[in-house]
Scaffold this motif. Structure first.
Motif, PDB file in Angstrom:
ATOM      1  N   UNK A   2       0.767  -1.140  -0.058  1.00  0.00           N
ATOM      2  CA  UNK A   2       0.193   0.031   0.080  1.00  0.00           C
ATOM      3  C   UNK A   2       0.985   1.082   0.213  1.00  0.00           C
ATOM      4  N   UNK A   3       2.098   0.920   0.952  1.00  0.00           N
ATOM      5  CA  UNK A   3       2.897   2.438   0.985  1.00  0.00           C
ATOM      6  C   UNK A   3       3.313   2.569  -0.559  1.00  0.00           C
ATOM      7  N   UNK A   6       1.244   4.302  -2.682  1.00  0.00           N
ATOM      8  CA  UNK A   6       0.792   5.669  -2.115  1.00  0.00           C
ATOM      9  C   UNK A   6       1.990   6.554  -2.710  1.00  0.00           C
ATOM     10  N   UNK A   7       3.074   5.937  -2.587  1.00  0.00           N
ATOM     11  CA  UNK A   7       4.074   6.899  -2.860  1.00  0.00           C
ATOM     12  C   UNK A   7       4.092   7.384  -4.157  1.00  0.00           C
ATOM     13  N   UNK A  10       1.220   9.868  -4.734  1.00  0.00           N
ATOM     14  CA  UNK A  10       1.791  11.246  -4.355  1.00  0.00           C
ATOM     15  C   UNK A  10       2.761  11.809  -5.389  1.00  0.00           C
ATOM     16  N   UNK A  13       0.934  12.968  -8.168  1.00  0.00           N
ATOM     17  CA  UNK A  13       0.003  14.190  -7.687  1.00  0.00           C
ATOM     18  C   UNK A  13       0.964  15.373  -7.875  1.00  0.00           C
ATOM     19  N   UNK A 567      11.471  11.490   1.866  1.00  0.00           N
ATOM     20  CA  UNK A 567      11.476  10.527   0.921  1.00  0.00           C
ATOM     21  C   UNK A 567      12.662   9.598   0.618  1.00  0.00           C
ATOM     22  N   UNK A 570      13.616   7.349   3.456  1.00  0.00           N
ATOM     23  CA  UNK A 570      12.674   6.339   3.435  1.00  0.00           C
ATOM     24  C   UNK A 570      13.169   5.329   2.513  1.00  0.00           C
ATOM     25  N   UNK A 762      11.079   1.997   7.596  1.00  0.00           N
ATOM     26  CA  UNK A 762      10.416   3.139   6.938  1.00  0.00           C
ATOM     27  C   UNK A 762      10.401   4.020   7.685  1.00  0.00           C
ATOM     28  N   UNK A 763       9.803   3.825   8.994  1.00  0.00           N
ATOM     29  CA  UNK A 763       9.313   5.069  10.026  1.00  0.00           C
ATOM     30  C   UNK A 763      10.793   5.657  10.546  1.00  0.00           C
ATOM     31  N   UNK A 766      11.973   8.129   7.782  1.00  0.00           N
ATOM     32  CA  UNK A 766      11.472   9.509   7.823  1.00  0.00           C
ATOM     33  C   UNK A 766      11.873  10.305   9.188  1.00  0.00           C
TER      34      UNK A 766
ATOM     35  N   UNK B   3      -3.773  20.882  -3.286  1.00  0.00           N
ATOM     36  CA  UNK B   3      -3.936  21.656  -4.577  1.00  0.00           C
ATOM     37  C   UNK B   3      -4.434  23.050  -4.064  1.00  0.00           C
ATOM     38  N   UNK B 186       6.610  15.791   8.353  1.00  0.00           N
ATOM     39  CA  UNK B 186       6.980  14.288   8.210  1.00  0.00           C
ATOM     40  C   UNK B 186       5.946  13.328   8.651  1.00  0.00           C
ATOM     41  N   UNK B 189       3.143  13.374   5.923  1.00  0.00           N
ATOM     42  CA  UNK B 189       3.593  12.742   4.760  1.00  0.00           C
ATOM     43  C   UNK B 189       3.531  11.179   4.945  1.00  0.00           C
ATOM     44  N   UNK B 190       3.830  10.892   6.241  1.00  0.00           N
ATOM     45  CA  UNK B 190       3.654   9.335   6.452  1.00  0.00           C
ATOM     46  C   UNK B 190       2.333   8.826   6.466  1.00  0.00           C
ATOM     47  N   UNK B 192      -0.071  10.359   4.869  1.00  0.00           N
ATOM     48  CA  UNK B 192      -0.709  10.329   3.337  1.00  0.00           C
ATOM     49  C   UNK B 192      -0.040   9.102   2.678  1.00  0.00           C
ATOM     50  N   UNK B 193       1.273   8.904   2.901  1.00  0.00           N
ATOM     51  CA  UNK B 193       1.575   7.407   2.112  1.00  0.00           C
ATOM     52  C   UNK B 193       1.351   6.186   2.818  1.00  0.00           C
ATOM     53  N   UNK B 194       0.642   6.198   3.928  1.00  0.00           N
ATOM     54  CA  UNK B 194       0.146   4.939   4.658  1.00  0.00           C
ATOM     55  C   UNK B 194       1.386   4.339   5.295  1.00  0.00           C
ATOM     56  N   UNK B 195       2.627   5.039   5.482  1.00  0.00           N
ATOM     57  CA  UNK B 195       3.535   4.302   6.123  1.00  0.00           C
ATOM     58  C   UNK B 195       2.948   4.378   7.685  1.00  0.00           C
TER      59      UNK B 195
END
Lengths: 801, 204
Positions: A2-3, A6-7, A10, A13, A567, A570, A762-763, A766, B3, B186, B189-190, B192-195
């Motif tokens: 999922x991550x 999502x990345x 994003x 976008x 990013x 990560x 991953x955490x 960040x 946006x 941070x 973002x995490x 939003x990214x699902x982390x």
């Protein structure tokens, strides 16, 4: 999985966003944004300045400011925070006063933006004179082409920039500028006249002080100058004992030669009247207030003593008579004395005096007389009519002007009708009244939509009058321009709906019947609408403002930098790289606190703060709750989570329930332990304190956003003997938590807690990204401090992006 | 939402999503009220110690709800000025809140007593600084300062404002705010990214 998706989404976008911004910027540079709507519109409307000379519109965002050939200049677009624009008319030019705003030139034939500049910082004046836009700040003047806003010349180019006095005067293709700057260590005041075309200096003249006002008369400019010398004046009637001296200077406009000068005292007002100079002043010697009639050589032709300095002195445009209004008091009540001095008098000042009880709010000239709105002690105004034929009558406006306040009052005469707008003290809304001079009655409204005798225009309404018979009104509470066609008296129309909120309106009349008038309305989306005054239909729509909010560009770049850094780390963590992070004492103590509670057999209290779920601190707090509730579930300990927000309560219930389920202990979960107390700050604080005192928790965790109740909770927890761990990014509450708690997570540590506790790569990545950004900020601070110490301002560009 | 923050004509999107949030919030209030009735109702039924307080809470809640929702004045809404609901708010609720708030003075005193003990060099610096700020930022302190014969022209208020509050204190606060802001981006973002999903009650 999922991550990863999502990345990618994003990033996609952001890529689209960047592409859009680039496209929009390019389009704006090219002057695009065409949106013609009708053939008639495309054929080229000759836009003209909206207001009749001498009329100022309401405060707001002016739309049509001035024209040059096929172009119009548009000012006051809401592109910057704190943007402000006011339109006014000076003796020699039309001007805008702008702050943090944008000035655009719009080619109405080509239907495109032909020029655009930003007006930053303090109030700047933009003055339209002929085909030029003259932009004046306190230090510099720049002359630009009105059609394209291209810079032609500036005082800086001629090494003449310096502190400037307020007036700038235009005459015969020339511009007179007045300096009050430092020059060689001595204060040097001077007047400099430029040819507006090319900026060639025509003449320079040294002065004794700062120019306050300019009155043109024949071939002369009469300058009111504060010469800076202060002296004790024998002012019998003035409250001030010390006054700066003023002088009146007759300066020849053709070569700047000073022909004559005379003293004025501390107060003055000058008007050119009937071929002479009428000057209200206080006498430098006696302190009396005088009305002096001078010839061009300052020989006194006639002198008259006044009670006080006038509150207004104007020359009637029709009759040429001089009108003076003086505010006085009699028996403790305010009294306005109105005096009229007709033209062509041979033996001094023959005058007609009238009296009105109350405060003069507005005087409107009409034919040979003047209408005066006078506010007395009661909550309504009285309308007086005075002329120089020795008669007067008054109209009691008690009905329509009930709860009248002087605030936002304006009045205007068109045809035989006198319109006025005032703010109703009781409702706070603007109201409109129209008085018919020919029938001497107040006109009433018969529109079904406005059954009240007083149409309510809304709290933020603005009204715009023209010289003929059309009034346009706009309320900021809707998206339509509401207008009144005064020919069909009492009928109100709404235009077609416009996109966005109306922030400014101007009216143009084509010189023919009123029905041919057009409106220009600016909406907050930066669109300009040209509207038919007859039926309110949209003739033309133009996108004048930007799509991309340029004022937030530095913000966007900052976010992109932080995002990129996080990013990147990560990505490194995902590759399997082991990253080191420092230990956080408060988070290490969480397990210790749960262990203590288990040993003591007492519950753990977890307070997720006072804010709702839209606050990121609350989200961070809930993340920690997940970890803590897992620990309590494993030890089969109760955790109590009192909530101030019902949304947070529902989420917290789910988190705790999940934790007990995962620990294989679902029966130990008690939903009543995660409860809603009160949405009110001190109700919640009192409730939590009571629970702490009764249940004596072994540990209390405060994780989220807190306000004044922070210390109250922490001190009660301390008294109850609990181990306390707090975490908040509310800087003002941190000292209280530091004083009353055992451990405190400060600012970013709260946000880092979830990553720290989970230990997931991953955490952790960040967290490293955060640290990299902080390092960059520290470097910038250090570099900025050093550079500033050495008077280098290389880094200032960051704020100017 | 991101946006619309940067693109002017899309600000209606932000307003739209905010209105969604407000609708959800309104329904969640009902859940909050149900939670209150559940928790306190059980205690009243079980007559646990202090159940009288629970009863007072529920009665107050019910009475305020009735007056706020159903008792309409002749003109206007039940929550307008001059209504019974308004009276309850002004004469019961507001004084109770003020009373609770005023207790803060005592809590500050006890917290200060613990915090300002000179147990180490740093604590001593804190104590001295706090003493200076607390004393000389009030008119009495200024008066005392200027009555001291040896102070000369030294302006203690300016020193506290410019150096202590405007220098050390502001620098510290800004450092915390900068770190918190970066952390905010941070964690956003995490999310939003699902982390970061632990706020949803799970790890994945």
């Amino acid at each position: 999985m999922m991550s990863r998706y999502s990345a990618k989404i994003l990033l996609a976008v952001f890529a689209v966003l960047m592409f859009w911004i680039a496209a929009v910027s390019a389009q704006e540079r090219d002057g695009g944004l065409n949106e013609p709507e009708t053939g008639a519109a495309r054929s080229g409307a000759q836009l003209r300045p909206g207001l009749a000379p001498g009329v100022s519109g309401g405060a707001g965002s002016p739309v049509v400011f001035a024209e040059a050939g096929e172009s119009v200049c548009v000012g006051g677009l809401y592109e910057r925070p704190g943007c402000r624009g006011y339109f006014s008319q000076t003796a020699s030019a039309r001007q805008l006063i702008l702050k943090n705003s944008c000035l655009q030139s719009f080619d109405s034939k080509e239907n495109r933006i032909s020029g655009k500049i930003y007006i930053d910082g303090d109030d700047s004046r933009v003055i339209a004179y002929a085909d030029y836009a003259v932009i004046k700040t306190s230090e510099n003047i720049t002359v630009r082409s009105l059609a394209s806003l291209e810079k032609l010349w500036s005082l800086e180019d001629k090494s003449l920039a310096g502190a400037l006095a307020d007036p700038v005067f235009f005459y015969g293709g020339r511009m007179a500028v007045f300096f009050k700057g430092e020059d060689g260590g001595d204060k040097k005041y001077k007047a400099v006249c430029f040819k507006i075309d090319g900026g060639e200096i025509v003449w320079q003249s040294e002065l004794d002080g700062e120019v306050l006002d300019v009155t043109p008369a024949g071939d002369s400019l009469f300058l009111t100058v504060r010469n800076g010398r202060e002296r004790l004046a024998a002012l019998k009637k003035s409250e001030a004992a010390v006054a700066a001296e003023r002088e009146l200077i007759n300066l020849r406009a053709s070569d700047g030669k000073i022909l004559k000068r005379t003293e004025l005292g501390g107060n003055s007002s000058v008007r050119f009247w009937d071929g002479k100079l009428a000057v209200c002043q206080d006498d430098p010697d006696s302190g009396d207030f005088l009305l002096n009639l001078y010839d061009m050589n300052f020989e006194v032709l006639y002198r008259k003593a006044l009670l006080k300095m006038p509150v207004f002195m104007e020359v009637s445009p029709d009759s040429g008579a001089l009108w003076i209004g003086i505010a006085d008091f009699t028996d403790g009540k305010e009294l306005t004395q109105i005096s009229c001095f007709p033209c062509g008098q041979k033996d001094g000042f023959a005058e007609d005096n009238y009296f009105a009880y109350g405060h003069l709010e507005e005087a409107v000239f009409y034919e040979s007389g003047v209408w005066c709105f006078v506010r007395g002690e009661s909550k309504f105004a009285t309308l007086y009519w005075f002329n120089n034929k020795n008669y007067d009558y008054l109209v009691d406006l008690k009905g329509p002007l009930e709860n009248f306040t002087g605030e936002d009052f304006s009045a205007f005469m068109y045809g035989d009708r006198l319109s006025f707008v005032y703010r109703n003290e009781e409702t706070g809304k603007l109201e409109l009244g129209v008085f018919s001079v020919s029938t001497s009655e107040l006109l009433t409204w018969n529109d079904d939509n406005y059954p009240s005798s007083r149409p309510l225009l809304g709290r933020n309404a603005e009204i715009f009058f023209t010289e003929k018979s059309v009034s346009a009104l706009t309320g900021k509470e809707n998206d339509r321009l509401r207008y009144l066609n005064t020919k069909g008296m009492g009928t109100w129309f709404d235009t077609e709906p416009l996109s966005g909120e109306i922030v400014g309106v101007r009216v143009r009349e084509s010189g023919g019947p009123a029905e041919k008038a057009e409106w220009y309305a600016l909406t907050d989306g930066g669109k300009i609408y040209r509207l038919d005054a007859q039926n309110g239909s949209i003739l033309q729509t133009l996108q004048a403002g930007p799509l991309f909010d340029r004022s937030k560009l530095n913000n966007l770049l900052g976010v992109l930098f932080v995002t990129g850094s996080i990013g990147y780390f990560i990505w490194r963590a995902r590759k399997g790289e082991k990253l080191f992070i420092r230990s956080i004492a408060g988070l290490g103590a969480l397990d210790e606190a749960v262990g203590r509670a288990t040993e003591m057999g007492r519950p753990i209290f977890y307070i997720p703060g006072l804010s709702d779920i839209d606050e990121t601190q609350t989200m961070a707090g809930l993340s920690i709750l997940g970890h803590v509730s897992k620990c309590t579930a494993e030890y089969d300990m109760p955790i109590v989570v009192p909530n101030c927000s019902s949304v947070v309560m529902v989420m917290a219930q789910d988190i705790v329930r999940q934790a007990y389920l995962q620990a294989g202990n679902p029966d130990s979960y008690e939903s009543d332990n995660v409860c809603f107390l009160s949405s009110e700050q001190f109700g919640f604080a009192a409730g939590v304190c009571g629970m702490m005192v009764r249940e004596k928790p072994a540990a209390v965790l405060y994780m989220g956003n807190f306000f004044a109740e922070a210390l109250m909770l922490a001190e009660t927890g301390n008294t109850a003997g609990a181990v306390q761990i707090a975490g908040t990014a509310a800087a003002s509450q941190l000292p209280f938590f530091v004083a009353a708690c055992d451990y405190t997570l400060m600012g970013e540590e709260l946000y880092a807690a979830s990553a720290y506790l989970s230990g997931e790569p991953l955490q952790i990545g960040s967290l490293k990204g955060q640290d990299a950004v902080k390092a960059a900020i520290m470097l910038l601070i250090a570099a900025g401090t050093l550079l500033t110490c050495f008077n280098c301002h290389w880094l200032d560009f960051i704020w100017k992006i | 939402m991101i946006i619309q923050f940067y693109i002017y004509p899309l600000d209606w999107l932000g307003e739209l999503f905010n209105s969604f949030y407000n609708i959800v919030l309104t329904f969640a209030f009902v859940l909050g009220a149900i939670s209150l009735f559940q928790v306190h109702g059980k205690k009243i039924i079980a007559q646990t110690s202090g159940w009288g307080y629970n009863l007072v809470l529920l009665v107050s809640l019910t009475v305020t709800l009735i007056f706020g929702l159903f008792v309409f004045p002749e003109k206007g809404q039940p929550v307008d000025a001059g209504t019974a609901f308004d009276w309850i708010f002004n004469n019961i609720f507001t004084p109770l809140c003020s009373t609770t708030y005023s207790l803060l003075a005592f809590y500050i005193a006890s917290a200060s007593f613990r915090a300002f003990r000179a147990r180490s060099a740093q604590a001593t610096v804190l104590l001295v600084t706090a003493f200076l700020v607390m004393l000389f930022r009030v008119p009495l302190g200024e008066y005392i300062w200027h009555s001291l014969p040896w102070v000369g022209q030294f302006d203690i208020t300016a020193f506290i404002d410019d150096w202590i509050m405007g220098g050390f204190n502001a620098a510290g606060q800004r450092a915390i705010m900068l770190g918190a802001s970066v952390g905010l981006v941070s964690i956003s973002l995490k999310i939003l990214l699902g982390i970061e999903v632990s706020y949803l009650g799970g790890n994945d």
